[in-house]
Write a protein that holds these residues in place. Structure first.
Motif, PDB file in Angstrom:
ATOM      1  N   TYR A 263      28.716  77.195  64.495  1.00 56.38           N
ATOM      2  CA  TYR A 263      30.028  77.561  63.965  1.00 56.38           C
ATOM      3  C   TYR A 263      30.754  78.595  64.826  1.00 56.38           C
ATOM      4  O   TYR A 263      31.990  78.650  64.811  1.00 56.38           O
ATOM      5  N   THR A 264      30.026  79.383  65.614  1.00 62.07           N
ATOM      6  CA  THR A 264      30.716  80.279  66.537  1.00 62.07           C
ATOM      7  C   THR A 264      31.383  79.509  67.672  1.00 62.07           C
ATOM      8  O   THR A 264      32.426  79.933  68.192  1.00 62.07           O
ATOM      9  N   GLN A 265      30.814  78.376  68.045  1.00 62.42           N
ATOM     10  CA  GLN A 265      31.441  77.521  69.060  1.00 62.42           C
ATOM     11  C   GLN A 265      32.608  76.735  68.467  1.00 62.42           C
ATOM     12  O   GLN A 265      33.627  76.515  69.123  1.00 62.42           O
ATOM     13  N   VAL A 266      32.458  76.324  67.211  1.00 58.69           N
ATOM     14  CA  VAL A 266      33.548  75.603  66.535  1.00 58.69           C
ATOM     15  C   VAL A 266      34.787  76.498  66.441  1.00 58.69           C
ATOM     16  O   VAL A 266      35.919  76.035  66.609  1.00 58.69           O
ATOM     17  N   GLU A 267      34.581  77.784  66.207  1.00 57.70           N
ATOM     18  CA  GLU A 267      35.704  78.718  66.132  1.00 57.70           C
ATOM     19  C   GLU A 267      36.502  78.716  67.434  1.00 57.70           C
ATOM     20  O   GLU A 267      37.737  78.842  67.425  1.00 57.70           O
ATOM     21  N   LYS A 268      35.817  78.538  68.560  1.00 62.82           N
ATOM     22  CA  LYS A 268      36.486  78.503  69.855  1.00 62.82           C
ATOM     23  C   LYS A 268      37.170  77.160  70.115  1.00 62.82           C
ATOM     24  O   LYS A 268      38.114  77.082  70.911  1.00 62.82           O
ATOM     25  N   LEU A 269      36.700  76.103  69.446  1.00 66.55           N
ATOM     26  CA  LEU A 269      37.249  74.764  69.663  1.00 66.55           C
ATOM     27  C   LEU A 269      38.486  74.492  68.814  1.00 66.55           C
ATOM     28  O   LEU A 269      39.388  73.758  69.232  1.00 66.55           O
ATOM     29  N   LEU A 270      38.522  75.077  67.623  1.00 64.23           N
ATOM     30  CA  LEU A 270      39.636  74.811  66.706  1.00 64.23           C
ATOM     31  C   LEU A 270      40.954  75.265  67.317  1.00 64.23           C
ATOM     32  O   LEU A 270      41.090  76.399  67.765  1.00 64.23           O
ATOM     33  N   GLY A 271      41.916  74.356  67.323  1.00 62.50           N
ATOM     34  CA  GLY A 271      43.217  74.631  67.914  1.00 62.50           C
ATOM     35  C   GLY A 271      43.354  74.158  69.337  1.00 62.50           C
ATOM     36  O   GLY A 271      44.470  74.075  69.864  1.00 62.50           O
ATOM     37  N   LYS A 272      42.222  73.837  69.980  1.00 66.66           N
ATOM     38  CA  LYS A 272      42.259  73.383  71.368  1.00 66.66           C
ATOM     39  C   LYS A 272      42.013  71.880  71.505  1.00 66.66           C
ATOM     40  O   LYS A 272      42.351  71.282  72.532  1.00 66.66           O
ATOM     41  N   VAL A 273      41.433  71.277  70.468  1.00 69.22           N
ATOM     42  CA  VAL A 273      41.116  69.854  70.488  1.00 69.22           C
ATOM     43  C   VAL A 273      40.989  69.387  69.039  1.00 69.22           C
ATOM     44  O   VAL A 273      40.574  70.162  68.168  1.00 69.22           O
ATOM     45  N   PRO A 274      41.388  68.155  68.710  1.00 67.21           N
ATOM     46  CA  PRO A 274      41.202  67.658  67.337  1.00 67.21           C
ATOM     47  C   PRO A 274      39.727  67.670  66.936  1.00 67.21           C
ATOM     48  O   PRO A 274      38.856  67.293  67.723  1.00 67.21           O
ATOM     49  N   VAL A 275      39.453  68.110  65.698  1.00 70.19           N
ATOM     50  CA  VAL A 275      38.080  68.253  65.220  1.00 70.19           C
ATOM     51  C   VAL A 275      37.938  67.571  63.864  1.00 70.19           C
ATOM     52  O   VAL A 275      38.792  67.715  62.986  1.00 70.19           O
ATOM     53  N   PHE A 276      36.837  66.837  63.699  1.00 69.65           N
ATOM     54  CA  PHE A 276      36.491  66.175  62.435  1.00 69.65           C
ATOM     55  C   PHE A 276      35.049  66.520  62.116  1.00 69.65           C
ATOM     56  O   PHE A 276      34.151  66.328  62.936  1.00 69.65           O
ATOM     57  N   GLY A 277      34.805  67.059  60.910  1.00 70.69           N
ATOM     58  CA  GLY A 277      33.455  67.417  60.513  1.00 70.69           C
ATOM     59  C   GLY A 277      33.052  66.773  59.209  1.00 70.69           C
ATOM     60  O   GLY A 277      33.883  66.587  58.319  1.00 70.69           O
ATOM     61  N   ILE A 278      31.766  66.432  59.086  1.00 74.72           N
ATOM     62  CA  ILE A 278      31.242  65.905  57.828  1.00 74.72           C
ATOM     63  C   ILE A 278      29.987  66.685  57.449  1.00 74.72           C
ATOM     64  O   ILE A 278      29.230  67.136  58.312  1.00 74.72           O
ATOM     65  N   CYS A 279      29.779  66.860  56.153  1.00 80.44           N
ATOM     66  CA  CYS A 279      28.563  67.483  55.627  1.00 80.44           C
ATOM     67  C   CYS A 279      28.353  68.866  56.237  1.00 80.44           C
ATOM     68  O   CYS A 279      29.167  69.760  56.035  1.00 80.44           O
ATOM     69  N   LEU A 280      27.290  69.069  57.022  1.00 79.59           N
ATOM     70  CA  LEU A 280      27.091  70.361  57.669  1.00 79.59           C
ATOM     71  C   LEU A 280      28.257  70.673  58.597  1.00 79.59           C
ATOM     72  O   LEU A 280      28.667  71.835  58.731  1.00 79.59           O
ATOM     73  N   GLY A 281      28.813  69.633  59.243  1.00 83.98           N
ATOM     74  CA  GLY A 281      29.967  69.836  60.116  1.00 83.98           C
ATOM     75  C   GLY A 281      31.164  70.384  59.361  1.00 83.98           C
ATOM     76  O   GLY A 281      31.938  71.198  59.889  1.00 83.98           O
ATOM     77  N   HIS A 282      31.354  69.950  58.120  1.00 85.52           N
ATOM     78  CA  HIS A 282      32.395  70.502  57.249  1.00 85.52           C
ATOM     79  C   HIS A 282      32.137  71.987  57.018  1.00 85.52           C
ATOM     80  O   HIS A 282      33.051  72.826  57.106  1.00 85.52           O
ATOM     81  N   GLN A 283      30.901  72.340  56.748  1.00 80.06           N
ATOM     82  CA  GLN A 283      30.555  73.729  56.515  1.00 80.06           C
ATOM     83  C   GLN A 283      30.712  74.572  57.777  1.00 80.06           C
ATOM     84  O   GLN A 283      31.042  75.761  57.708  1.00 80.06           O
ATOM     85  N   MET A 284      30.525  73.959  58.951  1.00 79.68           N
ATOM     86  CA  MET A 284      30.721  74.682  60.205  1.00 79.68           C
ATOM     87  C   MET A 284      32.193  75.055  60.407  1.00 79.68           C
ATOM     88  O   MET A 284      32.509  76.153  60.878  1.00 79.68           O
TER      89      MET A 284
END
Length: 457
Positions: A263-284
Motif C-alpha cells: 500500500y505504500t507503493q500504491v500511494e505513489k501510483l495513484l494519480g499517475k496511472v489508472p488503478v483497479f483493485g479487488i479484495c486485498l487490492g481494494h484494501q490497499m
C-alpha cells in the motif's frame, strides 16, 4: 460373509479414517475422522457457503493461514480437474467437511478430491456437524483453531491452539506472492467448450500479485489486456518504468495492515496511472488513502453475497473471500452537495442503498471518493471510486471462480477507465455478464421491461 459380499462391500463402502479432532481457542471441540493427509495444523477457522467450486476455494491463495469449513454437506462429488486449480498448490492450513466423496461422477474429473488432498499434503476432517460449527463461529467470531490427526487429547490441543500465532498482524501476502516478475499469457483449454477466445490486447497492465487467482489474471487477458505480474512489494518506480496503461491490485490473504510493502507503493501510483483493485487490492487503495480497516466478526466467504451498486441500483450476487473490511467514514468527511444533502456518516451503509445515494467524502490525500457498492447482508463497504484520479476498487471477486458472473463487468470497466472514459462504471451488467460465453445465442436482443408501478400489472 461370502467373498462376493465382501467385494461388494469394499467397492461400495467408504473406509473409515483414523480419529481426528478440531479444537477452537474458546474450548469448542468437534470430533471426526481423517479423510486426507495426516498431520497437525493451526490456523483461523472460517466457513465458505458456496455450493460448488470447492477446488477453486481450496486452491485460492487468499485462504493462506486458514482452516476452511465448507457448509455444503457433501464435498467432492464431481471430483477434481486440476486445470480448475487457482494456484499450483493449496495455501490453506486445513479443511473441514461433513462428508467427503470418494467416488466422484463427472466427465471432466481426473481424480477424487481425497486423492488430490493427500497428494498436496492437506490435512482434512470429515464427519463434523458443520452446521453446529458454523453457528458457533457466527455467534462467537473467527478464532484460532487446531486440526489434528496425531493428537486427539482435548486438553493438549486446547493448550497448543491458545499458544499458536494469530493471523492478525501477519503478512500472509508475502507467502503466496510470486518470487519474480513474469508475463502471464496462459489461457487454458479447460473452458474452450463454453468461452470464446480472448480478443485483441489493447492495454498493457501490470498486476501486483498478492496471491492472485489464475482466473482473475485470465479475465484480464479476456478483457483485452496483456498482463505482467510483479511481486507484492515491487517499488512503484519500477512499475511506472514499464509504462503500463493500468495497474491491477490482486486479491490476497490476511491482515491488510501488515502488507505495508504494497500500500505504500500504491500511494505513489495513484494519480499517475489508472488503478483497479479487488479484495486485498481494494484494501490497499483504502490504506493508501489513509483509511481504517476493521476485522470482521466472521468475514465474507462464499458465492452468494448480495451487493448493491449504488450508481445503478442493480444488485449483484457476488463471490467473496475476506476477513477484513473498510470503515468508510475513515476516508473523510461527507460532501453534502454530492451526498443527497446529508452531512453525517451512517454506521450501517445500507442507509445509502435504501436512499439510492452514492455518497462522496473529501479525502485529505486524493480528493473526492465515492462509495459505489454496499453489502446488503451487513451494510459494510464493498466498493469505492476516486473521482479526481482514475482509480476504483471492490471488496469482492468479479471473476466467478467459483461463483456467479454478475460482477464480470468490472473488467470491462477497467478497460474503459484506461481508455480515459468518465462513465467507465456505467455498464449494463445483464448484457456484460453474457459477453464471451457460447451457451446458446447470446446475440439475441434482450427485452428489458420497465419496473411495475404501484397498482399496476
Amino acid at each position: 460373509m461370502s467373498e462376493m459380499s465382501e467385494r461388494l462391500l469394499r467397492g461400495t463402502s467408504k473406509p473409515c479414517g483414523v480419529s481426528a479432532l478440531l479444537v477452537l481457542e474458546d474450548g469448542a471441540v468437534f470430533r471426526g475422522s481423517s479423510c486426507a493427509a495426516d498431520g497437525e495444523v493451526f490456523g483461523e477457522i472460517c466457513f465458505n457457503t458456496s455450493l460448488e467450486g470447492y477446488l477453486e476455494v481450496i486452491t485460492d491463495p487468499s485462504y493462506a493461514g486458514q482452516i476452511i469449513t465448507m457448509t455444503y454437506p457433501q464435498i467432492g462429488n464431481y471430483g477434481v480437474n486440476v486445470q480448475d486449480a487457482q494456484s499450483e498448490k493449496p495455501a490453506l492450513r486445513g479443511l473441514v467437511v461433513r462428508d467427503l466423496c470418494t467416488t466422484p461422477s463427472n466427465w471432466r474429473s481426473t481424480k477424487s478430491l481425497p486423492d488430490y488432498l493427500r497428494e498436496k499434503n492437506v490435512v482434512a476432517i470429515e464427519g463434523v456437524d458443520t452446521r453446529a460449527l458454523v453457528r458457533h463461529v457466527r455467534d462467537h467470531g473467527a478464532q484460532r483453531a487446531v486440526l489434528s490427526t496425531l493428537d486427539t487429547d482435548e486438553a493438549s490441543l486446547l493448550a497448543k491452539v491458545r499458544a499458536s500465532e494469530s493471523i492478525v498482524g501477519l503478512n500472509l501476502a508475502a507467502t503466496v506472492s510470486c518470487e519474480k516478475t513474469y508475463e502471464f499469457d496462459d489461457l487454458p483449454e479447460r473452458q474452450a467448450f463454453a468461452v470464446t477466445s480472448a480478443g485483441e490486447r489493447r492495454h498493457k497492465v501490470v498486476a501486483y500479485d498478492c496471491g492472485a487467482k489464475r482466473s482473475i489474471l485470465e479475465n484480464l487477458l479476456r478483457a483485452g489486456c496483456s498482463v505482467v505480474a510483479v511481486p507484492w512489494d515491487t517499488p512503484a518506480e519500477e512499475v511506472l518504468a514499464m509504462d503500463p496503461d493500468g495497474v491491477f491490485l490482486s486479491n490476497g490473504p490476511g491482515d491488510p495492515e501488515a502488507v505495508e510493502g504494497t500500500y505504500t507503493q500504491v500511494e505513489k501510483l495513484l494519480g499517475k496511472v489508472p488503478v483497479f483493485g479487488i479484495c486485498l487490492g481494494h484494501q490497499m487503495i483504502c490504506k493508501a488513502a489513509g483509511a481504517e480497516i476493521e476485522k470482521l466478526k466472521f468475514g465474507h466467504r462464499g458465492g452468494n453475497h448480495p451487493v448493491m451498486n449504488l450508481l445503478t441500483g442493480r444488485v449483484e450476487i457476488t463471490a467473496q473471500n475476506h476477513g477484513f473490511g473498510l470503515l468508510f467514514p475513515s476516508l473523510g468527511t461527507l460532501v453534502p452537495e454530492l451526498s443527497g444533502g446529508f452531512k453525517g456518516h451512517e454506521e450501517d451503509l445500507r442507509f445509502w442503498a435504501r436512499s439510492r445515494i452514492a455518497p462522496v467524502v473529501q479525502n485529505e490525500k486524493f480528493g473526492r471518493i465515492r462509495l459505489t457498492h454496499v453489502n446488503l447482508n451487513d451494510g459494510t463497504a464493498e466498493g469505492i471510486a476516486l473521482l479526481d484520479i482514475p482509480a476504483f476498487s471492490v471488496q469482492y471477486h468479479p471473476e466467478a471462480s467459483p461463483g456467479p458472473t454478475d460482477a464480470h463487468y468490472l473488467f470491462t470497466a477497467f478497460g474503459r477507465l484506461m481508455d480515459g472514459r468518465d462513465d467507465y462504471l456505467d455498464i449494463d451488467i445483464a448484457a456484460d455478464r453474457l459477453a464471451g460465453w457460447t451457451f446458446g445465442d447470446v446475440t439475441e436482443t434482450i427485452e428489458v421491461k420497465p419496473a411495475m408501478t404501484e397498482g399496476g400489472r
